[in-house]
Scaffold this motif. Sequence first.
Motif, mmCIF file in Angstrom:
data_model
loop_
_atom_site.group_PDB
_atom_site.id
_atom_site.type_symbol
_atom_site.label_atom_id
_atom_site.label_comp_id
_atom_site.label_asym_id
_atom_site.label_seq_id
_atom_site.Cartn_x
_atom_site.Cartn_y
_atom_site.Cartn_z
ATOM 1 N N VAL A 1 -20.589 61.716 29.771
ATOM 2 C CA VAL A 1 -20.012 61.059 30.904
ATOM 3 C C VAL A 1 -18.763 60.219 29.961
ATOM 4 O O VAL A 1 -17.725 60.015 30.550
ATOM 5 C CB VAL A 1 -21.131 60.507 31.652
ATOM 6 N N ALA A 2 -19.411 59.582 29.083
ATOM 7 C CA ALA A 2 -18.072 58.556 28.403
ATOM 8 C C ALA A 2 -17.047 59.484 27.899
ATOM 9 O O ALA A 2 -15.793 58.702 28.149
ATOM 10 C CB ALA A 2 -19.075 57.761 27.252
ATOM 11 N N MET A 3 -17.193 60.532 27.436
ATOM 12 C CA MET A 3 -16.028 61.310 26.907
ATOM 13 C C MET A 3 -15.172 61.748 28.040
ATOM 14 O O MET A 3 -14.233 62.275 27.708
ATOM 15 C CB MET A 3 -16.580 62.414 26.038
ATOM 16 N N ALA A 4 -15.838 62.012 29.209
ATOM 17 C CA ALA A 4 -15.046 62.421 30.378
ATOM 18 C C ALA A 4 -14.217 61.305 30.751
ATOM 19 O O ALA A 4 -13.456 61.449 31.956
ATOM 20 C CB ALA A 4 -15.890 62.936 31.478
ATOM 21 N N ARG A 5 -14.410 60.199 30.205
ATOM 22 C CA ARG A 5 -13.540 58.895 30.622
ATOM 23 C C ARG A 5 -13.457 58.494 32.264
ATOM 24 O O ARG A 5 -12.419 58.748 32.921
ATOM 25 C CB ARG A 5 -12.008 59.099 30.311
ATOM 26 N N PRO A 6 -14.635 58.125 32.776
ATOM 27 C CA PRO A 6 -14.793 57.764 34.129
ATOM 28 C C PRO A 6 -13.746 56.482 34.143
ATOM 29 O O PRO A 6 -13.819 55.676 33.267
ATOM 30 C CB PRO A 6 -16.053 57.397 34.291
#
Length: 333
Positions: free
Chosen positions: A71-76
């Motif tokens: 989720v962090a790598m998806a950059r919310p």
Amino acid sequence: MTNVTFLNPGFFWLFLLLPLVIGWQIWKRNEQTATLKISSLQGFKASKSFLAKLKPFLFVLRLLALSSLIVAMARPRTVDVSSKTKTTKGIDIVMAIDVSGSMLAKDLKPNRMEGLKVVAESFVEARPNDRIGLVVYASEAYTKTPVTSDKAVVLDAIKSIKYDNVLQDGTGIGMGLATAVNRLKDSKAKSKIIILMTDGVNNSGFIEPETASDIAKEYGIKVYTIGIGTNGMAEFPYAIAPNGQFLFKMMQVEIDEKLMKSIAKNTGGKYFRATSNKKLETIYDEINKLETTEIEELKFYDFDEKFRPFALFAGLLLLIEIGLRNTIFRSFI
């Protein structure tokens, strides 16, 4: 307006690997656990310590850490979108309105002049991004309101229109058109429009309508002409009674449609005939659609990155797992 978006949503495909990780963990479980082969278990009491039951919890921590990392790598991030509009190419419009006595005829309700005022007010209100002016004419003409962006001034001017003998009675179409052209000739607007309204035949003034039309064309001004009046007979004022009230009688409606069509065609405009209140309203709606103003919308995006809590949470879970593997669960590894 605030929305949650992801800068790199493609990383969510990594969640498809988690079932493989779980399958791999189950398949390798026996190899990761020490075994002892003996011929009989009769001498051993079946037991399983509390720590042994909790050992799978370490793998759950790792899965949660991996999920948070994905989720962090998806950059919310949250996006606050604000916008403002500005007119990029405005239109300058002058309405030239016939205020001769025949505008009191009752084929429009309550009469032509009052019916026209209602529709003209709606037209002004529907064009907040344009500059509008007002010219009134009978046998002579004058500027009631110069071209302005102050719609309140224009609306007040329209409301105040009435037949009051300020202008000599008659219909000077050329005078009204020439005065309107004079208000627009120096305009720097992208488009310059005159809406010329009359209910009669040109019979006054020292400027010919054709001459005024040619001048409008020379300055790149488009003229929309509107003939106001029903087809056939209408109640016209013909005298004033001793009490000051107008006297009416049925008379033939005469509009020089050939002239009005010629003016419109010469300047690139269009001619309309308003035979009723509803028809007049429809005409203004059509002009409103024909002459559109270009509006530029500026949007501002304020991004607030939200990936850090997920990255920190993933790191914390990994630290907890490593700590537990090297302390409490060390004997089970």
